[in-house]
Design a protein around this motif. Sequence first.
Motif, PDB file in Angstrom:
ATOM      1  N   GLU A 484       0.908  -1.274  -0.126  1.00  0.00           N
ATOM      2  CA  GLU A 484       0.083  -0.044  -0.241  1.00  0.00           C
ATOM      3  C   GLU A 484       0.935   1.256  -0.182  1.00  0.00           C
ATOM      4  N   PRO A 485       1.627   1.404  -1.189  1.00  0.00           N
ATOM      5  CA  PRO A 485       2.423   2.598  -0.983  1.00  0.00           C
ATOM      6  C   PRO A 485       1.872   3.876  -1.023  1.00  0.00           C
ATOM      7  N   LEU A 486       0.666   4.092  -1.557  1.00  0.00           N
ATOM      8  CA  LEU A 486       0.123   5.392  -1.477  1.00  0.00           C
ATOM      9  C   LEU A 486      -1.140   5.205  -0.397  1.00  0.00           C
ATOM     10  N   GLY A 487      -1.210   4.162   0.406  1.00  0.00           N
ATOM     11  CA  GLY A 487      -2.236   4.162   1.367  1.00  0.00           C
ATOM     12  C   GLY A 487      -1.922   4.992   2.465  1.00  0.00           C
ATOM     13  N   LEU A 488      -2.830   5.054   3.451  1.00  0.00           N
ATOM     14  CA  LEU A 488      -2.678   5.674   4.674  1.00  0.00           C
ATOM     15  C   LEU A 488      -1.862   5.295   5.626  1.00  0.00           C
ATOM     16  N   VAL A 489      -1.515   3.969   5.612  1.00  0.00           N
ATOM     17  CA  VAL A 489      -0.531   3.575   6.379  1.00  0.00           C
ATOM     18  C   VAL A 489       0.210   2.453   5.629  1.00  0.00           C
ATOM     19  N   PRO A 490       1.253   2.811   4.881  1.00  0.00           N
ATOM     20  CA  PRO A 490       2.173   1.968   4.013  1.00  0.00           C
ATOM     21  C   PRO A 490       2.968   1.122   4.946  1.00  0.00           C
ATOM     22  N   ARG A 491       3.128   0.029   4.395  1.00  0.00           N
ATOM     23  CA  ARG A 491       4.213  -1.211   5.235  1.00  0.00           C
ATOM     24  C   ARG A 491       5.294  -1.335   4.301  1.00  0.00           C
ATOM     25  N   ALA A 492       6.408  -1.448   4.871  1.00  0.00           N
ATOM     26  CA  ALA A 492       7.650  -1.786   4.054  1.00  0.00           C
ATOM     27  C   ALA A 492       8.665  -2.907   4.805  1.00  0.00           C
ATOM     28  N   SER A 493       9.346  -3.363   4.049  1.00  0.00           N
ATOM     29  CA  SER A 493      10.353  -4.271   4.710  1.00  0.00           C
ATOM     30  C   SER A 493      11.543  -4.400   3.740  1.00  0.00           C
ATOM     31  N   ALA A 494      12.689  -4.538   4.264  1.00  0.00           N
ATOM     32  CA  ALA A 494      13.954  -4.495   3.716  1.00  0.00           C
ATOM     33  C   ALA A 494      15.082  -4.831   4.294  1.00  0.00           C
ATOM     34  N   SER A 495      16.379  -5.219   3.697  1.00  0.00           N
ATOM     35  CA  SER A 495      17.319  -5.403   4.520  1.00  0.00           C
ATOM     36  C   SER A 495      18.674  -4.584   3.835  1.00  0.00           C
ATOM     37  N   ILE A 496      19.470  -4.103   4.824  1.00  0.00           N
ATOM     38  CA  ILE A 496      20.290  -2.855   4.436  1.00  0.00           C
ATOM     39  C   ILE A 496      21.794  -3.165   4.942  1.00  0.00           C
ATOM     40  N   ARG A 497      22.599  -3.043   3.942  1.00  0.00           N
ATOM     41  CA  ARG A 497      24.288  -3.339   4.120  1.00  0.00           C
ATOM     42  C   ARG A 497      24.907  -2.063   4.132  1.00  0.00           C
ATOM     43  N   LEU A 498      25.647  -1.436   4.937  1.00  0.00           N
ATOM     44  CA  LEU A 498      26.495  -0.302   5.034  1.00  0.00           C
ATOM     45  C   LEU A 498      28.088  -0.845   5.056  1.00  0.00           C
ATOM     46  N   ARG A 499      28.768  -0.529   4.166  1.00  0.00           N
ATOM     47  CA  ARG A 499      30.272  -0.812   4.139  1.00  0.00           C
ATOM     48  C   ARG A 499      31.247   0.264   4.182  1.00  0.00           C
ATOM     49  N   ARG A 500      32.383   0.183   4.879  1.00  0.00           N
ATOM     50  CA  ARG A 500      33.182   1.179   5.196  1.00  0.00           C
ATOM     51  C   ARG A 500      32.919   2.687   5.153  1.00  0.00           C
ATOM     52  N   LEU A 501      32.007   2.993   5.829  1.00  0.00           N
ATOM     53  CA  LEU A 501      31.388   4.167   5.970  1.00  0.00           C
ATOM     54  C   LEU A 501      32.695   5.075   6.754  1.00  0.00           C
ATOM     55  N   ASP A 502      32.918   6.237   6.135  1.00  0.00           N
ATOM     56  CA  ASP A 502      33.763   7.265   6.589  1.00  0.00           C
ATOM     57  C   ASP A 502      33.053   7.823   7.835  1.00  0.00           C
ATOM     58  N   LEU A 503      33.658   7.486   8.911  1.00  0.00           N
ATOM     59  CA  LEU A 503      33.094   8.165  10.245  1.00  0.00           C
ATOM     60  C   LEU A 503      33.277   9.799  10.440  1.00  0.00           C
ATOM     61  N   THR A 504      34.283  10.117   9.767  1.00  0.00           N
ATOM     62  CA  THR A 504      34.767  11.503   9.844  1.00  0.00           C
ATOM     63  C   THR A 504      33.513  12.255   9.171  1.00  0.00           C
ATOM     64  N   GLN A 505      33.367  11.748   7.803  1.00  0.00           N
ATOM     65  CA  GLN A 505      32.098  12.114   7.330  1.00  0.00           C
ATOM     66  C   GLN A 505      30.681  12.361   7.956  1.00  0.00           C
ATOM     67  N   LEU A 506      30.555  11.093   8.506  1.00  0.00           N
ATOM     68  CA  LEU A 506      29.284  10.740   8.952  1.00  0.00           C
ATOM     69  C   LEU A 506      29.038  11.471  10.275  1.00  0.00           C
ATOM     70  N   THR A 507      30.261  11.764  11.363  1.00  0.00           N
ATOM     71  CA  THR A 507      29.845  12.401  12.329  1.00  0.00           C
ATOM     72  C   THR A 507      29.908  13.966  12.248  1.00  0.00           C
ATOM     73  N   SER A 508      30.414  14.176  11.103  1.00  0.00           N
ATOM     74  CA  SER A 508      30.603  15.741  10.918  1.00  0.00           C
ATOM     75  C   SER A 508      28.935  16.405  10.721  1.00  0.00           C
ATOM     76  N   VAL A 509      27.948  15.461  10.373  1.00  0.00           N
ATOM     77  CA  VAL A 509      26.779  15.722  10.123  1.00  0.00           C
ATOM     78  C   VAL A 509      25.970  16.204  11.320  1.00  0.00           C
ATOM     79  N   PHE A 510      26.281  15.430  12.317  1.00  0.00           N
ATOM     80  CA  PHE A 510      25.444  15.589  13.768  1.00  0.00           C
ATOM     81  C   PHE A 510      26.469  16.207  14.676  1.00  0.00           C
TER      82      PHE A 510
END
Length: 654
Positions: A484-510
């Motif tokens: 129901e992507p355009l429904g009032l309460v859409p539901r989604a499922s997935a799996s996510i992988r992140l590899r070798r994220l540069d923590l200097t870039q990441l922590t500079s955001v927050f």
Amino acid sequence: MFCLLVSLMLGGAVAAGVDSVLQFESVEGLGWKLERVRIELSSDEASAGGALFIGGLHAPAAQRPIQNLQIHCRRLRISRTRFFCGQGRFQIAGRRIADIGELALHHEEQAWTLRGNLQHMAVGELNPLLQVLLPDWPVATAAGMAQLQIELAGTDAGAVGGSLRLRVSDLGLATADSLLASEGLAGHIDLRFAQDPDGSDVSLNSELRAGYAYVDPVLHNYTQHPARLRLSGRWSPDTGRLHLNSLDWQQNDVIALQARGSLRPGPESALEDLHVVVAAATLPGLYSQFLEPYLAGTPLDQLDTAGSLHGRIRLEGGLLTDLHLELRELHVDDRQRRFAIYGLDGQLHWRASSTAELSALAWDGIYLGRMPFGRARWQFRTHGAEFTGAQPLRLSFFDGAITVDRFRASALDSGEPQVTFEAMLEPVSLSLFTSALGLPSFPGKIAGRLPPVEFSNRQLRVAGDLTAEAFGGALTISELVVDEPLGLVPRASASIRLRRLDLTQLTSVFDFGHIRGELDADVSNLELQAWRPTAFAARIYTSPGSTAAQQISQRAVNSISRVGGGGAVAALSSSFLRYFENFAYRRIGWSCVLRNGVCEMGGARPAKNDLGYIIVEGRGLPRINVVGHARRVSWNTLVTQLQGISRGDPPSVK
């Protein structure tokens, strides 16, 4: 016709100046039967009047007799061939039904005429009479006032013609099932007809200028949108069809159309062979008056609309076979902020049995959630229940673009349409993308080719992995499914992988503190409802084999300590730590399993004596370990803590 029968029984004229009473036990003819009939006649030098009393009236189709009818006339004339009543009133069981301006019946040489003018008709009092005379009369309750003018002519052989003009005010009607109701209706209906052995020629001119009418599921507002209907045609009783020579329907700020063809009126009316020319249809009137009720429960049931359209429609055998529409400056904005389209123009061509000419639509902008897509023009072909893109569709998307290719939609005539397409995403700034999602502004770009996307059974599924570059590392989204992507309460499922994220870039955001190094993350069994996570198993850890320098600031230590619900435990005292801004670390690890609104947390490894878990394992001197003690934390509480950290208000290390 009972008035004619009474006049025949009199056998001649009533002499002026003579009071008389005539009584009959019954009068019958042509399927009618009158019981206990009494006629009172009186006259003086100025006028002659009288009254007609009927104890019981049996009509041809009535299920039971009507009791105690009375007609009082200040001016009454009766002869063998004529009946005339003027300035009278019609009552049933003592209740006034209508005032009689004039009621005249003439019957001579097998031909008759009827002329009537009924005023101040109390619809609520008249309704029980209609329920008896017409067994299929659906109205259960009624109120309001009406006026009726009748001019009819016919023969004893059955041919009838003439006109009826009905005016109504403050009319309220309701059926027992509440599928039809009205309130405050005001308007008129003019009907003319001429009957012959094969049918009737009819013409209708009507207007509704005020009030409301509910015809399930549509509520019509005639005060805001007065309506006028004119038609001419021929009614065939053998087939039950009305053959339209012309039909003209106009409703202010809603629609103006003309039509010809045939239809079958009745409780289950059907449009059969019909050619319709829509001269103008205007939004939002068209949407609120005709479309919105039928779209209840769909993603299109709460829209703000504007614009106009015109075109032509053809139905054959009750089915739509041909459609050609011109759209002008259409705007559609979902009140739930799920989607919007602005400045939609173009031509839509469709045929049921063959490929239609090329359709083309152009628009100024589209929004899907918070995602903006810019101006574009698209050509496509339709054939029955499917249509396909005739060319790739390129849409600007933030500072980049997305190109949709191999677009195909099918089964559009069913409740479960199917859509497939592929897409290519040109580089888009992550800062713009994440800001639109209400997230902090991330640096970098996102780009790549989307694998085939399928939509069927109200479910969107990506047939492959979505890959992108982010924070100097790689992002992969797998097994993405959205219900129901355009429904009032859409539901989604997935799996996510992140590899070798540069923590200097990441922590500079927050406003979190500074961390150097590389990080991996795995999020499995992710489930979202209304785009908010309800379940997942997440693990964040230092990238295996990383050779990047690994360093963490004291502020980052404080922030991580707050997340773990504990303090920083170090070999050196906290008073000594204040002199150091940064610390080396060996590894970082943190996990969360979300179930039923609770996050079960863990770290890189257990702490000594099983007193919590290590989130940051220090290295060298001065060495600092960040130990978490909170095992079960409310997800909402954890999110609030993270939001506080991102604002820069973590507590000091103790």
